[in-house]
Structure formats: structure tokens, C-alpha cells
Write a protein that holds these residues in place. Structure first.
Motif, PDB file in Angstrom:
ATOM      1  N   UNK A  50     -55.227 -46.226  50.393  1.00 18.89           N
ATOM      2  CA  UNK A  50     -56.224 -45.052  49.608  1.00 18.89           C
ATOM      3  C   UNK A  50     -55.454 -44.492  48.472  1.00 18.89           C
ATOM      4  N   UNK A  51     -54.397 -44.279  48.613  1.00 21.98           N
ATOM      5  CA  UNK A  51     -53.634 -43.296  47.599  1.00 21.98           C
ATOM      6  C   UNK A  51     -54.001 -44.231  46.061  1.00 21.98           C
ATOM      7  N   UNK A  52     -53.677 -45.556  46.369  1.00 20.31           N
ATOM      8  CA  UNK A  52     -53.644 -46.538  45.312  1.00 20.31           C
ATOM      9  C   UNK A  52     -55.103 -46.506  44.693  1.00 20.31           C
ATOM     10  N   UNK A  53     -56.188 -46.560  45.425  1.00 22.37           N
ATOM     11  CA  UNK A  53     -57.387 -46.597  45.160  1.00 22.37           C
ATOM     12  C   UNK A  53     -57.962 -45.278  44.456  1.00 22.37           C
ATOM     13  N   UNK A  54     -57.378 -44.083  44.895  1.00 19.62           N
ATOM     14  CA  UNK A  54     -57.643 -42.801  44.126  1.00 19.62           C
ATOM     15  C   UNK A  54     -57.185 -42.911  42.788  1.00 19.62           C
ATOM     16  N   UNK A  55     -55.683 -43.418  42.637  1.00 20.87           N
ATOM     17  CA  UNK A  55     -55.258 -43.520  41.477  1.00 20.87           C
ATOM     18  C   UNK A  55     -55.896 -44.430  40.380  1.00 20.87           C
ATOM     19  N   UNK A  56     -56.229 -45.588  40.851  1.00 20.09           N
ATOM     20  CA  UNK A  56     -56.960 -46.482  39.894  1.00 20.09           C
ATOM     21  C   UNK A  56     -58.187 -45.744  39.644  1.00 20.09           C
ATOM     22  N   UNK A  57     -59.088 -45.161  40.508  1.00 17.64           N
ATOM     23  CA  UNK A  57     -60.475 -44.666  40.180  1.00 17.64           C
ATOM     24  C   UNK A  57     -60.337 -43.617  39.000  1.00 17.64           C
ATOM     25  N   UNK A  58     -59.020 -43.007  38.788  1.00 14.26           N
ATOM     26  CA  UNK A  58     -58.838 -41.983  37.751  1.00 14.26           C
ATOM     27  C   UNK A  58     -58.546 -42.512  36.367  1.00 14.26           C
ATOM     28  N   UNK A  59     -58.725 -44.084  36.324  1.00 12.73           N
ATOM     29  CA  UNK A  59     -58.298 -44.950  35.229  1.00 12.73           C
ATOM     30  C   UNK A  59     -56.828 -44.797  34.747  1.00 12.73           C
ATOM     31  N   UNK A  80     -55.779 -56.090  38.335  1.00 11.49           N
ATOM     32  CA  UNK A  80     -54.434 -56.267  39.286  1.00 11.49           C
ATOM     33  C   UNK A  80     -54.556 -55.191  40.288  1.00 11.49           C
ATOM     34  N   UNK A  81     -54.703 -54.243  40.144  1.00 14.24           N
ATOM     35  CA  UNK A  81     -54.571 -52.853  41.034  1.00 14.24           C
ATOM     36  C   UNK A  81     -55.795 -53.228  41.880  1.00 14.24           C
ATOM     37  N   UNK A  82     -56.829 -53.438  41.399  1.00 14.63           N
ATOM     38  CA  UNK A  82     -57.995 -53.773  42.639  1.00 14.63           C
ATOM     39  C   UNK A  82     -57.506 -55.045  43.480  1.00 14.63           C
ATOM     40  N   UNK A  83     -56.830 -56.076  43.028  1.00 15.95           N
ATOM     41  CA  UNK A  83     -56.445 -57.181  43.810  1.00 15.95           C
ATOM     42  C   UNK A  83     -55.296 -56.596  44.815  1.00 15.95           C
ATOM     43  N   UNK A  84     -54.507 -55.771  44.420  1.00 14.73           N
ATOM     44  CA  UNK A  84     -53.303 -55.282  45.124  1.00 14.73           C
ATOM     45  C   UNK A  84     -53.863 -54.251  46.346  1.00 14.73           C
ATOM     46  N   UNK A  85     -54.916 -53.637  45.875  1.00 13.74           N
ATOM     47  CA  UNK A  85     -55.554 -52.585  46.730  1.00 13.74           C
ATOM     48  C   UNK A  85     -56.279 -53.295  47.817  1.00 13.74           C
ATOM     49  N   UNK A  86     -57.175 -54.431  47.474  1.00 18.87           N
ATOM     50  CA  UNK A  86     -57.643 -55.337  48.495  1.00 18.87           C
ATOM     51  C   UNK A  86     -56.494 -55.979  49.449  1.00 18.87           C
ATOM     52  N   UNK A  87     -55.520 -56.497  49.025  1.00 23.16           N
ATOM     53  CA  UNK A  87     -54.694 -57.170  49.842  1.00 23.16           C
ATOM     54  C   UNK A  87     -53.994 -55.857  50.973  1.00 23.16           C
ATOM     55  N   UNK A  88     -53.751 -54.743  50.358  1.00 21.04           N
ATOM     56  CA  UNK A  88     -53.234 -53.716  51.318  1.00 21.04           C
ATOM     57  C   UNK A  88     -54.035 -53.411  52.192  1.00 21.04           C
ATOM     58  N   UNK A  89     -55.610 -53.185  51.798  1.00 20.95           N
ATOM     59  CA  UNK A  89     -56.509 -52.964  52.884  1.00 20.95           C
ATOM     60  C   UNK A  89     -56.591 -54.147  53.934  1.00 20.95           C
TER      61      UNK A  89
END
Length: 125
Positions: free
Chosen positions: A39-48, A4-13
Motif C-alpha cells: 500500500x505504501x508503494x502504491x501511494x508513492x507511485x500514485x504521486x508520480x 516496473x513499480x506497478x509490477x512490483x506492487x502487484x507481486x507484493x499484493x
């Protein structure tokens, strides 16, 4: 949850890139703000995304005994928030001054606009 976060990040981008391609400076500024949040959400999601115990190691142990939250992405995001806010504030002031001088917020019209009170230089120089 991460999907869900990946979809949200894609929509933000997607929204950010769409706004960055606009001619109006206000839309470009909003695109930059949304891009920074993406970008902040992407970094946050990459940290699991874990709801585990905080990263505190008990005195008796040398390493954590179980799964812990990763504090590094959170520290990077805090730094990125400060940097993106200062960058946004600088661009906001810069675009406001450009609007005051040129009388337009359209990027295409800014290329041919002259500052108020000045005349165009003679042709041939």
C-alpha cells in the motif's frame, strides 16, 4: 519506471494475499506487513516518480515555476508507516499471547483449543 513499480506492487499484493490466507499466524503477520508495504508503494507511485526539484517556491514567485516533486504522497506514506508498524506490533503481541494460552499457532486448531489450565464448560449451556 512506473511500469516496473506497478509490477512490483502487484507481486507484493499477490504474496500478501497468499500469506493472509494461510493457517499459521506467523504467515498471516508477514502477509499483513507485506500488504502494508504494498500500500505504501502504491501511494508513492500514485504521486508520480519524478526526480525534480524539491517543492520550495522562491520568494519572488506566487507559484512554482516548473515541475516539482509532490510532497503529499510522501507525507501520507510517513504516516502510514507509523500506523502499520503499531498495528503490526499489536497483532504480534496478540498472536504471541494466543500462542501462550492455546499452545498452537494454527488458526483452525485455535478454534477448538482450550486455554491451558481450564476445563470445557458443561454441554447444554
Amino acid at each position: 519506471m512506473e511500469a516496473a513499480f506497478a509490477i512490483l506492487i502487484g507481486m507484493f499484493f499477490t504474496v500478501a494475499v497468499y500469506l493472509l490466507m494461510s493457517r499459521q499466524l506467523v504467515r498471516v503477520l508477514l502477509g499483513i506487513a507485506i500488504f502494508g508495504n504494498a500500500v505504501n508503494l502504491l501511494i508513492f507511485t500514485s504521486g508520480r516518480l519524478l526526480r525534480e526539484v524539491p517543492p520550495v517556491i522562491p520568494e519572488a514567485l506566487q507559484v512554482p515555476e516548473g515541475t516539482i516533486a509532490n510532497p503529499l504522497p510522501q507525507a501520507l506514506i510517513l504516516t502510514a508507516i507509523v500506523i502499520s508498524f503499531s498495528f503490526f506490533a499489536f497483532l504480534l503481541v496478540l498472536s504471541f499471547r494466543a500462542y501462550q494460552e492455546l499452545g498452537t499457532d494454527d488458526a483452525v486448531e485455535m478454534r477448538v483449543a482450550e486455554p491451558t489450565g481450564e476445563t470445557a464448560p458443561p454441554q447444554g449451556y
